[in-house]
Design a protein around this motif. Structure first.
Motif, PDB file in Angstrom:
ATOM      1  N   THR A  94       0.842  -1.199   0.000  1.00  0.00           N
ATOM      2  CA  THR A  94       0.000   0.000   0.000  1.00  0.00           C
ATOM      3  C   THR A  94       0.874   1.246   0.000  1.00  0.00           C
ATOM      4  O   THR A  94       2.007   1.218   0.502  1.00  0.00           O
ATOM      5  CB  THR A  94      -0.884   0.027   1.260  1.00  0.00           C
ATOM      6  OG1 THR A  94      -0.057  -0.256   2.408  1.00  0.00           O
ATOM      7  CG2 THR A  94      -1.984  -1.015   1.164  1.00  0.00           C
ATOM      8  N   ASN A  95       0.345   2.321  -0.556  1.00  0.00           N
ATOM      9  CA  ASN A  95       0.990   3.625  -0.434  1.00  0.00           C
ATOM     10  C   ASN A  95      -0.028   4.550   0.207  1.00  0.00           C
ATOM     11  O   ASN A  95      -0.909   5.112  -0.451  1.00  0.00           O
ATOM     12  CB  ASN A  95       1.429   4.156  -1.798  1.00  0.00           C
ATOM     13  CG  ASN A  95       2.185   5.471  -1.658  1.00  0.00           C
ATOM     14  OD1 ASN A  95       1.865   6.295  -0.795  1.00  0.00           O
ATOM     15  ND2 ASN A  95       3.183   5.665  -2.492  1.00  0.00           N
ATOM     16  N   GLU A  96       0.070   4.690   1.528  1.00  0.00           N
ATOM     17  CA  GLU A  96      -0.937   5.406   2.296  1.00  0.00           C
ATOM     18  C   GLU A  96      -1.006   6.889   1.909  1.00  0.00           C
ATOM     19  O   GLU A  96      -2.049   7.524   2.030  1.00  0.00           O
ATOM     20  CB  GLU A  96      -0.651   5.252   3.800  1.00  0.00           C
ATOM     21  CG  GLU A  96      -0.988   3.852   4.341  1.00  0.00           C
ATOM     22  CD  GLU A  96       0.056   2.773   4.041  1.00  0.00           C
ATOM     23  OE1 GLU A  96       0.975   3.017   3.240  1.00  0.00           O
ATOM     24  OE2 GLU A  96      -0.060   1.671   4.607  1.00  0.00           O
ATOM     25  N   ILE A  97       0.102   7.441   1.437  1.00  0.00           N
ATOM     26  CA  ILE A  97       0.092   8.863   1.045  1.00  0.00           C
ATOM     27  C   ILE A  97      -0.788   9.072  -0.183  1.00  0.00           C
ATOM     28  O   ILE A  97      -1.415  10.118  -0.335  1.00  0.00           O
ATOM     29  CB  ILE A  97       1.539   9.346   0.793  1.00  0.00           C
ATOM     30  CG1 ILE A  97       2.279   9.418   2.131  1.00  0.00           C
ATOM     31  CG2 ILE A  97       1.572  10.695   0.088  1.00  0.00           C
ATOM     32  CD1 ILE A  97       3.751   9.775   2.010  1.00  0.00           C
ATOM     33  N   LEU A  98      -0.856   8.063  -1.045  1.00  0.00           N
ATOM     34  CA  LEU A  98      -1.687   8.175  -2.245  1.00  0.00           C
ATOM     35  C   LEU A  98      -3.080   7.584  -2.037  1.00  0.00           C
ATOM     36  O   LEU A  98      -3.935   7.690  -2.914  1.00  0.00           O
ATOM     37  CB  LEU A  98      -0.999   7.475  -3.427  1.00  0.00           C
ATOM     38  CG  LEU A  98       0.392   8.018  -3.801  1.00  0.00           C
ATOM     39  CD1 LEU A  98       0.939   7.281  -5.016  1.00  0.00           C
ATOM     40  CD2 LEU A  98       0.355   9.519  -4.058  1.00  0.00           C
ATOM     41  N   MET A  99      -3.309   6.947  -0.872  1.00  0.00           N
ATOM     42  CA  MET A  99      -4.626   6.342  -0.612  1.00  0.00           C
ATOM     43  C   MET A  99      -5.534   7.243   0.226  1.00  0.00           C
ATOM     44  O   MET A  99      -6.753   7.151   0.134  1.00  0.00           O
ATOM     45  CB  MET A  99      -4.453   5.014   0.145  1.00  0.00           C
ATOM     46  CG  MET A  99      -3.803   3.905  -0.661  1.00  0.00           C
ATOM     47  SD  MET A  99      -3.363   2.477   0.372  1.00  0.00           S
ATOM     48  CE  MET A  99      -4.990   1.816   0.763  1.00  0.00           C
ATOM     49  N   PHE A 100      -4.909   8.052   1.093  1.00  0.00           N
ATOM     50  CA  PHE A 100      -5.696   8.848   2.040  1.00  0.00           C
ATOM     51  C   PHE A 100      -5.403  10.334   1.839  1.00  0.00           C
ATOM     52  O   PHE A 100      -4.291  10.710   1.482  1.00  0.00           O
ATOM     53  CB  PHE A 100      -5.351   8.443   3.486  1.00  0.00           C
ATOM     54  CG  PHE A 100      -5.532   6.977   3.759  1.00  0.00           C
ATOM     55  CD1 PHE A 100      -6.795   6.397   3.666  1.00  0.00           C
ATOM     56  CD2 PHE A 100      -4.450   6.176   4.094  1.00  0.00           C
ATOM     57  CE1 PHE A 100      -6.959   5.032   3.915  1.00  0.00           C
ATOM     58  CE2 PHE A 100      -4.609   4.814   4.340  1.00  0.00           C
ATOM     59  CZ  PHE A 100      -5.875   4.239   4.252  1.00  0.00           C
ATOM     60  N   ARG A 101      -6.410  11.160   2.114  1.00  0.00           N
ATOM     61  CA  ARG A 101      -6.222  12.606   1.928  1.00  0.00           C
ATOM     62  C   ARG A 101      -5.175  13.148   2.881  1.00  0.00           C
ATOM     63  O   ARG A 101      -4.487  14.108   2.573  1.00  0.00           O
ATOM     64  CB  ARG A 101      -7.534  13.350   2.112  1.00  0.00           C
ATOM     65  CG  ARG A 101      -8.549  12.990   1.047  1.00  0.00           C
ATOM     66  CD  ARG A 101      -9.317  14.189   0.544  1.00  0.00           C
ATOM     67  NE  ARG A 101     -10.353  13.751  -0.375  1.00  0.00           N
ATOM     68  CZ  ARG A 101     -10.198  13.702  -1.704  1.00  0.00           C
ATOM     69  NH1 ARG A 101      -9.078  14.106  -2.267  1.00  0.00           N
ATOM     70  NH2 ARG A 101     -11.182  13.246  -2.464  1.00  0.00           N
ATOM     71  N   SER A 102      -5.119  12.585   4.066  1.00  0.00           N
ATOM     72  CA  SER A 102      -4.016  12.978   4.941  1.00  0.00           C
ATOM     73  C   SER A 102      -3.513  11.715   5.625  1.00  0.00           C
ATOM     74  O   SER A 102      -4.299  10.920   6.129  1.00  0.00           O
ATOM     75  CB  SER A 102      -4.480  13.992   5.981  1.00  0.00           C
ATOM     76  OG  SER A 102      -5.442  13.413   6.815  1.00  0.00           O
ATOM     77  N   TYR A 103      -2.240  11.555   5.552  1.00  0.00           N
ATOM     78  CA  TYR A 103      -1.634  10.396   6.207  1.00  0.00           C
ATOM     79  C   TYR A 103      -0.509  10.925   7.070  1.00  0.00           C
ATOM     80  O   TYR A 103       0.448  11.519   6.575  1.00  0.00           O
ATOM     81  CB  TYR A 103      -1.105   9.415   5.162  1.00  0.00           C
ATOM     82  CG  TYR A 103      -0.375   8.227   5.761  1.00  0.00           C
ATOM     83  CD1 TYR A 103      -1.065   7.309   6.543  1.00  0.00           C
ATOM     84  CD2 TYR A 103       0.984   8.051   5.558  1.00  0.00           C
ATOM     85  CE1 TYR A 103      -0.412   6.230   7.098  1.00  0.00           C
ATOM     86  CE2 TYR A 103       1.649   6.965   6.110  1.00  0.00           C
ATOM     87  CZ  TYR A 103       0.946   6.055   6.881  1.00  0.00           C
ATOM     88  OH  TYR A 103       1.602   4.985   7.432  1.00  0.00           O
ATOM     89  N   LEU A 104      -0.649  10.741   8.354  1.00  0.00           N
ATOM     90  CA  LEU A 104       0.306  11.344   9.269  1.00  0.00           C
ATOM     91  C   LEU A 104       1.471  10.419   9.575  1.00  0.00           C
ATOM     92  O   LEU A 104       2.425  10.814  10.220  1.00  0.00           O
ATOM     93  CB  LEU A 104      -0.402  11.731  10.577  1.00  0.00           C
ATOM     94  CG  LEU A 104      -1.531  12.748  10.390  1.00  0.00           C
ATOM     95  CD1 LEU A 104      -2.282  12.965  11.695  1.00  0.00           C
ATOM     96  CD2 LEU A 104      -0.980  14.079   9.873  1.00  0.00           C
ATOM     97  N   GLY A 105       1.380   9.201   9.117  1.00  0.00           N
ATOM     98  CA  GLY A 105       2.468   8.276   9.417  1.00  0.00           C
ATOM     99  C   GLY A 105       2.050   7.283  10.457  1.00  0.00           C
ATOM    100  O   GLY A 105       1.034   7.459  11.150  1.00  0.00           O
ATOM    101  N   GLY A 106       2.841   6.230  10.553  1.00  0.00           N
ATOM    102  CA  GLY A 106       2.477   5.068  11.343  1.00  0.00           C
ATOM    103  C   GLY A 106       2.123   5.345  12.785  1.00  0.00           C
ATOM    104  O   GLY A 106       1.123   4.834  13.294  1.00  0.00           O
ATOM    105  N   ASP A 107       2.922   6.176  13.483  1.00  0.00           N
ATOM    106  CA  ASP A 107       2.660   6.414  14.901  1.00  0.00           C
ATOM    107  C   ASP A 107       1.384   7.209  15.111  1.00  0.00           C
ATOM    108  O   ASP A 107       0.666   7.008  16.081  1.00  0.00           O
ATOM    109  CB  ASP A 107       3.829   7.174  15.540  1.00  0.00           C
ATOM    110  CG  ASP A 107       5.064   6.302  15.630  1.00  0.00           C
ATOM    111  OD1 ASP A 107       4.924   5.064  15.528  1.00  0.00           O
ATOM    112  OD2 ASP A 107       6.168   6.853  15.786  1.00  0.00           O
ATOM    113  N   ALA A 108       1.115   8.139  14.174  1.00  0.00           N
ATOM    114  CA  ALA A 108      -0.007   9.055  14.348  1.00  0.00           C
ATOM    115  C   ALA A 108      -1.239   8.633  13.555  1.00  0.00           C
ATOM    116  O   ALA A 108      -2.302   9.217  13.716  1.00  0.00           O
ATOM    117  CB  ALA A 108       0.421  10.465  13.922  1.00  0.00           C
TER     118      ALA A 108
END
Ligand code: FEO
Ligand code: CA
Ligand code: CA
Length: 707
Positions: A192-206
């Motif tokens: 998956t590429n969460e940056i291209l899947m979600f409008r905001s992706y803060l990263g794993g911890d957040a």
């Protein structure tokens, strides 16, 4: 008055080349920045070699005596599978032969006459004149009958477990009964590429837990019924028939088979018997078997785990050999699956990582079947697996470990294939991969003294040599001194080190040609080859700092697929044909297409041509699909058939057994550093934002592809 068409202005995305032409975004999401980490294979692996080789030599004569005749591929392949409940409901009573496995040779002349497309950086799928292309299915499309419509702003894990996953890689198309206007697609969802899947992706911890759960659900495989459009070569996911469809994901129950079942190395708190892992991850390439199942390779599974620093000290070297960081809890950009399921924290569950890195077998004809992880085929960063039948009916599976300086493997089953679609035959065939001999390849050279790392052809005009398949497990017996059978199978890389296997330039797809039995491996690249302290060029991996990769061809001795010895050569050394360090089997280099970073290969229904997809084209243009004749005066005449949109990799390739359709997976379109869902580098396929999807291409006049 002409109204200027409103056009989304894309920001200029620079190519932040790290290795080949891969963006650092792909490096992060796909393989967990593998290149930032030391090469995991630090072995000085000649030590046990001679002992094992002697044992091999003494057995070879016996095997040779038992091997008679040429390979009879396709013999007995007809009628691969019995009808499933879902298909029986549709009136399907049996299955046509898997023609791509050999039954249709002779029906197709295999002439390649298309005009190569030019290398380009366009944000669309480009095919030759006279062809068309269309999306078959894309990320978020309904897979199961109860799936909701995709909504980018209302994603949920529940929905994603029913919808087509992200970043399709492997593509296999199987017969749907005797109905030639239907088919079954099996596709892998590698990462998956969460940056291209979600409008905001803060990263794993957040990241909100729901986002992590969606990403988990977007991995795995999809099984999807297809329907042909209007008697053409075009195919589309069948919206009227989803009863046999299936999503396999990280929550799906699997079953281990083979000699390592129940090993302490596979036991966890949740599975004290070491029998039932849950889920599959980073499924890269794969293959359709002659018995109508699909094999899928778990590749860069290492990146999903945290807590490597907290495992017992004795476990650390093996984890490190598989690229798992044992020095800290997790990298800052880890997806943090452990926040959803504690099993991904190795400090708490040190054996969970051992339950990934296997070859998975799925029976797409039975949506209720439990998919298998076959321990007999070893554990490494499996790119894929491709099976063929030996003349005596044993299944032979070829596999690559996609890492710089890692190995090529082969498995030969104990059990023999049973033809027909009786229940008995099917039960037998579904157990073919449970027991057999696992081998790793060791090469010898004909021109070793002439290889200087420049890619210059030796004076005999060939990069070629001989090789041996070194057995490391036979049945339930380890053949590696000092390692038990489950150690060899769970820590197969260490076994390969111990027997002196040959370190290759990232072996990706390793695939037998069903028509000839010759095996073709895509060696993607290896920019570490020849660096200080690293192995230098050899005749099979003839360039130092190898950016463009090569194609490797294996011919088993005596036409026996189960042979323990073979000859090999390197027909294609990839790159810009104007570069003297390239080789196209001696074909006129002014006529060939530039090709870089071969990744996956396929054969068409003629068996005469190799189709090669690329990943990370280091020549600066988009990745593509290429076709090249394997024999005759045009051997080496590489022509580009297709290119994928900007930032994407070409995966899959699969040529339908009627030779009318080429399927590819467009993986990670727009995956360029700096791009986001709202600021996309690609708007393929729908003009809004980038979505991975499976594409088919066909000739407008209905003739065979390639003509
Ligand atoms: Fe997933 Fe080796 O490429
Ligand atoms: Ca040579
Ligand atoms: Ca690949």
């Amino acid at each position: 008055m002409t109204v200027p068409q409103r056009r989304r202005l894309l920001p200029l995305f620079t190519k932040d080349v790290r290795h080949a032409n891969r963006s650092s975004m792909t490096c992060r999401f796909r393989c967990g920045n593998a290149c930032d980490h030391p090469v995991p294979n630090e072995s000085d692996n000649e030590y046990f070699g001679d002992i094992v080789n002697e044992a091999v030599a003494s057995r070879r004569g016996v095997l040779r005596a038992g091997a008679v005749g040429a390979i009879a591929i396709g013999a007995g392949v007809a009628g691969v599978a019995g009808a499933t409940p879902a298909m029986a409901a549709e009136g399907a009573e049996g299955f046509e032969p898997l023609l791509a496995q050999g039954a249709s040779y002779g029906k197709h002349d295999g002439v390649l006459a298309f005009r190569a497309i030019p290398p380009n950086t366009l944000d669309k799928v480009i095919v030759p004149n006279g062809y068309d292309s269309a999306v078959v299915i894309e990320w978020g499309d309904k897979v199961t009958a109860d799936a909701p419509e995709f909504d980018i702003d209302d994603q949920s894990a529940w929905a994603q477990r029913r919808q087509f996953g992200y970043n399709n890689d492997f593509v296999g198309v199987l017969p749907y009964g005797r109905d030639r206007d239907r088919a079954i697609l099996v596709a892998n969802h590698e990462y998956t590429n969460e940056i291209l899947m979600f409008r905001s992706y803060l990263g794993g911890d957040a990241a909100p837990l729901e986002q992590i759960e969606i990403a988990m659900a977007a991995h795995g495989l999809s099984v999807v019924a297809l329907r042909r459009i209007d008697e053409t070569g075009q195919w589309r996911a069948d919206s009227r028939n989803r009863r046999g469809n299936r999503r396999i994901h990280v929550g799906t129950k699997f079953e281990f088979t083979g000699p390592a079942v129940g090993s302490a190395l596979l036991k966890t708190a949740a599975d004290s018997r070491g029998r039932n892992p849950y889920g599959t991850l980073n499924n890269c390439a794969g293959g359709v078997t002659p018995w109508g199942t699909v094999l899928s390779g778990e590749e860069n599974f290492n990146q999903y785990f945290t807590g490597g620093d907290g495992v017992p000290a004795a476990d650390k070297p093996a984890l490190a050999r598989y690229g798992i960081d044992t020095t800290k809890h997790h990298a800052a950009d880890n997806r943090r699956f452990d926040r959803v399921e504690a099993r991904f924290d190795l400090t708490k569950h040190p054996h969970e990582a051992n339950r990934f890195g296997w070859i998975v077998e799925v029976d797409p004809y039975d949506p209720h079947s439990t998919p298998k992880k076959h321990t007999a085929l070893g554990r490494f960063k499996h790119e894929g697996a491709n099976a063929i039948l030996a003349d005596d009916g044993r299944a032979v599976v070829y596999m690559g470990d996609d890492e710089r300086f890692d190995y090529m493997y082969k498995f030969v089953s104990d059990r023999r294939f049973k033809p027909g679609d009786s229940r008995k035959a099917r039960e037998n065939n579904l157990r073919l991969l449970e027991s057999g001999t696992l081998y790793v390849a060791k090469l010898e050279y004909t021109s070793a003294g002439e290889i200087d790392g420049s890619g210059r052809l030796p004076s005999d005009g060939q990069f070629n040599g001989t090789g041996r398949w070194i057995p490391i497990v036979r049945g339930s017996e380890s053949l590696v001194p000092g390692m038990t059978v489950d150690q060899v199978l769970v820590h197969t890389r260490l076994a390969g080190d111990a027997v002196g296997a040959t370190k290759m330039d990232r072996p990706e797809d390793v695939q037998p040609n069903p028509a000839t039995g010759k095996i073709y491996a895509a060696l993607t690249n290896n920019t570490d080859r020849g660096k200080p302290g690293k192995p230098g060029a050899d005749e099979a991996n003839p360039r130092n700092l190898n950016k463009h990769g090569q194609i490797f061809e294996i011919t088993e001795d005596n036409g026996n697929q189960a042979s323990e010895t073979f000859t090999w050569d390197v027909p294609i050394v990839c790159g810009d044909p104007a570069d003297p360090a390239t080789f196209f089997a001696g074909f006129d280099k002014t006529k060939v297409s530039p090709i870089s970073c071969p990744d996956n290969v396929a054969f068409d229904a003629s068996g005469k041509n190799l189709w090669i997809s690329t990943d990370g084209n280091a020549l600066g243009t988009n990745d593509g699909l290429f076709a090249v004749p394997l024999t005759g005066p045009e051997r080496g005449f590489v022509r580009q058939f297709l290119s994928v949109p900007f930032g994407a990799e070409t995966c899959g390739p699969f040529v339908h057994d009627d030779n009318k359709t080429v399927f590819v997976a467009v993986q990670h379109p727009g995956e360029v550093t700096g791009a986001t869902l709202d600021n996309p580098a690609s708007t393929w396929p729908n003009g809004d934002y980038a979505k991975p999807g499976v594409v088919c291409s066909w000739r407008l006049d209905g003739r065979d592809v390639g003509r």
